[in-house]
Design an enzyme around this catalytic site. Structure first.
Site, PDB file in Angstrom:
ATOM      1  N   HIS A  68     -62.809   7.677   5.241  1.00 21.55           N
ATOM      2  CA  HIS A  68     -62.556   8.732   4.269  1.00 21.55           C
ATOM      3  C   HIS A  68     -62.929   8.232   2.892  1.00 21.55           C
ATOM      4  O   HIS A  68     -62.763   7.046   2.602  1.00 21.55           O
ATOM      5  CB  HIS A  68     -61.079   9.146   4.295  1.00 21.55           C
ATOM      6  CG  HIS A  68     -60.848  10.478   3.652  1.00 21.55           C
ATOM      7  ND1 HIS A  68     -60.604  10.613   2.306  1.00 21.55           N
ATOM      8  CD2 HIS A  68     -60.863  11.733   4.166  1.00 21.55           C
ATOM      9  CE1 HIS A  68     -60.481  11.899   2.033  1.00 21.55           C
ATOM     10  NE2 HIS A  68     -60.630  12.596   3.137  1.00 21.55           N
ATOM     11  N   GLU A  86     -59.915  14.608  11.189  1.00 23.79           N
ATOM     12  CA  GLU A  86     -60.747  15.291  12.173  1.00 23.79           C
ATOM     13  C   GLU A  86     -60.480  14.847  13.608  1.00 23.79           C
ATOM     14  O   GLU A  86     -60.695  15.606  14.541  1.00 23.79           O
ATOM     15  CB  GLU A  86     -62.235  15.076  11.851  1.00 23.79           C
ATOM     16  CG  GLU A  86     -62.642  15.450  10.452  1.00 23.79           C
ATOM     17  CD  GLU A  86     -62.659  16.947  10.217  1.00 23.79           C
ATOM     18  OE1 GLU A  86     -61.861  17.645  10.869  1.00 23.79           O
ATOM     19  OE2 GLU A  86     -63.452  17.397   9.394  1.00 23.79           O
TER      20      GLU A  86
HETATM   21  N1  COA Z   1     -67.920   4.755  11.259  1.00 21.35           N
HETATM   22  C1  COA Z   1     -68.613   3.624  11.036  1.00 21.35           C
HETATM   23  N2  COA Z   1     -68.879   3.158   9.802  1.00 21.35           N
HETATM   24  C2  COA Z   1     -68.417   3.861   8.761  1.00 21.35           C
HETATM   25  C3  COA Z   1     -67.680   5.043   8.933  1.00 21.35           C
HETATM   26  C4  COA Z   1     -67.437   5.477  10.243  1.00 21.35           C
HETATM   27  N3  COA Z   1     -66.749   6.594  10.492  1.00 21.35           N
HETATM   28  N4  COA Z   1     -67.342   5.543   7.725  1.00 21.35           N
HETATM   29  C5  COA Z   1     -67.870   4.708   6.826  1.00 21.35           C
HETATM   30  N5  COA Z   1     -68.519   3.700   7.453  1.00 21.35           N
HETATM   31  C6  COA Z   1     -69.212   2.579   6.835  1.00 21.35           C
HETATM   32  C7  COA Z   1     -70.578   2.994   6.321  1.00 21.35           C
HETATM   33  O1  COA Z   1     -71.577   2.859   7.306  1.00 21.35           O
HETATM   34  C8  COA Z   1     -70.763   2.023   5.203  1.00 21.35           C
HETATM   35  O2  COA Z   1     -71.109   0.774   5.728  1.00 21.35           O
HETATM   36  P1  COA Z   1     -72.114  -0.200   4.950  1.00 21.35           P
HETATM   37  O3  COA Z   1     -71.460  -0.454   3.629  1.00 21.35           O
HETATM   38  O4  COA Z   1     -72.201  -1.403   5.850  1.00 21.35           O
HETATM   39  O5  COA Z   1     -73.392   0.565   4.829  1.00 21.35           O
HETATM   40  C9  COA Z   1     -69.378   1.888   4.619  1.00 21.35           C
HETATM   41  O6  COA Z   1     -68.471   2.193   5.679  1.00 21.35           O
HETATM   42  C10 COA Z   1     -69.101   2.843   3.455  1.00 21.35           C
HETATM   43  O7  COA Z   1     -69.509   4.126   3.805  1.00 21.35           O
HETATM   44  P2  COA Z   1     -69.729   5.266   2.736  1.00 21.35           P
HETATM   45  O8  COA Z   1     -70.714   6.243   3.296  1.00 21.35           O
HETATM   46  O9  COA Z   1     -70.030   4.690   1.394  1.00 21.35           O
HETATM   47  O10 COA Z   1     -68.333   5.912   2.639  1.00 21.35           O
HETATM   48  P3  COA Z   1     -68.065   7.325   2.022  1.00 21.35           P
HETATM   49  O11 COA Z   1     -66.850   7.197   1.210  1.00 21.35           O
HETATM   50  O12 COA Z   1     -69.254   7.883   1.338  1.00 21.35           O
HETATM   51  O13 COA Z   1     -67.867   8.187   3.337  1.00 21.35           O
HETATM   52  C11 COA Z   1     -67.087   9.530   5.017  1.00 21.35           C
HETATM   53  C12 COA Z   1     -66.742   8.830   3.698  1.00 21.35           C
HETATM   54  C13 COA Z   1     -65.931  10.411   5.453  1.00 21.35           C
HETATM   55  C14 COA Z   1     -68.317  10.422   4.793  1.00 21.35           C
HETATM   56  C15 COA Z   1     -67.402   8.459   6.095  1.00 21.35           C
HETATM   57  O14 COA Z   1     -66.282   7.635   6.296  1.00 21.35           O
HETATM   58  C16 COA Z   1     -67.893   9.068   7.386  1.00 21.35           C
HETATM   59  O15 COA Z   1     -69.090   9.339   7.513  1.00 21.35           O
HETATM   60  N6  COA Z   1     -66.975   9.287   8.392  1.00 21.35           N
HETATM   61  C17 COA Z   1     -67.361   9.899   9.623  1.00 21.35           C
HETATM   62  C18 COA Z   1     -67.436  11.420   9.445  1.00 21.35           C
HETATM   63  C19 COA Z   1     -66.056  12.050   9.367  1.00 21.35           C
HETATM   64  O16 COA Z   1     -65.165  11.725  10.131  1.00 21.35           O
HETATM   65  N7  COA Z   1     -65.946  12.981   8.398  1.00 21.35           N
HETATM   66  C20 COA Z   1     -64.715  13.720   8.182  1.00 21.35           C
HETATM   67  C21 COA Z   1     -64.045  13.270   6.919  1.00 21.35           C
HETATM   68  S1  COA Z   1     -62.438  14.001   6.741  1.00 21.35           S
END
Ligand code: COA
Length: 382
Positions: free
Chosen positions: A258, A316
């Site tokens: 998140h 989710e």
């Molecule tokens: N599974 C695996 N790795 C994850 C992850 C997940 N669910 N969520 C984040 N990461 C990793 C990213 O790959 C990244 O790794 P890196 O630094 O080695 O490249 C790191 O964690 C940071 O990710 P980032 O995209 O900067 O985090 P964010 O704050 O932008 O993303 C979300 C937040 C929610 C978009 C992200 O956690 C995600 O994509 N989750 C899965 C989708 C989901 O469940 N969405 C519903 C949200 S309520």
């Protein structure tokens, strides 16, 4: 250099406070969510949907007489304009994904219904279950179920889908879900809605934009894939191998991580408890146990693969489990999320219209300068 790394640019606006609000507070370090003054775990499982909607729109819980009048007002606004039904019919014939159909419906809900912003808010909230229900039935070749005004909102949503009055525990489980996701700070779709009304545009434009923002898998589109993971794993002993393979391929695990929470999303707890109650009352207990095992394995492996990032369960994961238990197909998970979140969108729009200012940030220009334009002579291929 990646565009986001330019000086002065905050990638994804992370950590930027872009509005003050009385509607909800997300404490990402403590794992707490406050909905208009109430902890989510206190409000969501106990209040009715109508009470929560009233709370967001009016800033306090309604007195009993207000609650009844509000519920009636919402119920009277359930029927969709005929043009919306026609659009949904066309969308169903074209096998349009449900969130696209909902976005199309949202855009014309205002047809022939001039009103104040509060009227628009109530109409949007009241109409979403019918828009989803009518679409889904048409898509399956079924006749839409006539609107009923004598059912509470959550029960009516299930009735619109199945045509049957749901037993109280089903309606309660859905109501808990809708309340849980009703608002959540300045998430992407709510921010999109606030940006749109900040130009003094109308609520339906804002809510249509918000539906579009919610659709993406990084926001509201994750529960379907989260459930797919549980089904793909199928048996507890396969959890480690399947999840490891996904992480080895660099894939994200849907239902985890998140932007704001650095600990477990408190909504996951509310929904996990609702799911546990629901599955204990006669659902597929094996699926629930498998999901717990998948969650535990995913958390352990995320710690191993991403030791510098605190990734925990988000809303989710248990959304998927709960809505699946309620008999909703995965395609309707995100539209059902929208039916809950429309309350927050509407309330944020009203707050923005009342107290807000045009939202207009700046960008850092990282492109070339000093280029000179020469038009190629006609007929000369370039
Ligand atoms: N599974 C695996 N790795 C994850 C992850 C997940 N669910 N969520 C984040 N990461 C990793 C990213 O790959 C990244 O790794 P890196 O630094 O080695 O490249 C790191 O964690 C940071 O990710 P980032 O995209 O900067 O985090 P964010 O704050 O932008 O993303 C979300 C937040 C929610 C978009 C992200 O956690 C995600 O994509 N989750 C899965 C989708 C989901 O469940 N969405 C519903 C949200 S309520």
């Amino acid at each position: 250099m990646a565009l986001a790394e330019h000086e002065g640019v905050t990638d994804g606006l992370e950590g930027i406070v872009a509005a003050a609000t009385r509607l909800s507070h997300v404490d990402g370090e403590a794992g707490q969510l406050i909905l208009a003054g109430y902890a989510v775990e206190d409000l969501a499982p106990h209040a009715s949907f109508e009470e929560v909607a009233y709370l967001f729109l009016h800033g306090r819980v309604p007195a009993p007489a207000e609650r009844a009048a509000f519920a009636q007002d919402l119920a009277r606004r359930r029927a969709l304009p005929p043009a919306v039904i026609e659009v949904l019919r066309e969308a169903a014939a074209a096998q349009t994904p449900p969130m696209d159909a909902l976005r199309m419906a949202a855009a014309i809900l205002s047809l022939g219904r001039p009103g104040t912003p509060l009227d628009d808010a109530l109409t949007a909230i009241a109409s979403f279950p019918a828009a989803v229900g009518v679409y889904w039935r048409l898509r399956r070749g079924e006749t839409p179920v006539p609107i009923r005004c004598d059912l509470p909102h959550a029960a009516h949503y299930l009735h619109q889908l199945s045509g049957a009055e749901p037993p109280p525990e089903r309606a309660r489980a859905l109501e808990t879900y809708l309340n849980t996701v009703s608002d959540h700070g300045l998430n992407a779709s709510t921010f999109a809605a606030r940006v749109i009304v900040s130009t003094q545009s109308d609520l339906f434009s804002a809510i249509t934009g918000a539906v579009g923002a919610l659709k993406g898998p990084l926001h509201g589109g994750a529960p379907g894939p989260a459930l797919d993971l549980v089904f793909e794993i199928g048996a507890p002993e396969r959890a480690e191998a399947v999840i490891r393979a996904r992480l080895d391929r660099g894939e994200r695990l849907m239902g985890f991580g998140h932007r704001v929470y650095r600990v477990r999303d408190p909504r996951a707890d509310v929904l996990a408890q609702a799911a546990e109650r629901f599955y204990a009352g006669g659902g597929d207990g094996r699926l629930y146990d498998l999901a717990r095992k998948v969650e535990a394995t995913a958390l352990r492996l995320l710690r191993e693969y991403k030791p510098d990032r605190r990734l925990d369960t988000n809303v989710e994961f248990y959304t998927a489990l709960l809505l699946h238990g309620l008999g909703l197909p995965a395609e309707l998970f995100t539209p059902t999320f929208a039916a809950g979140r429309v309350v927050g969108w509407a309330a944020h729009c009203l707050e923005q219209l009342r107290d807000g200012r045009l939202i207009r940030p700046q960008s850092h220009y990282a492109g070339p300068v000093g280029l000179h334009y020469h038009r190629a002579p006609a007929g000369v291929a370039s």
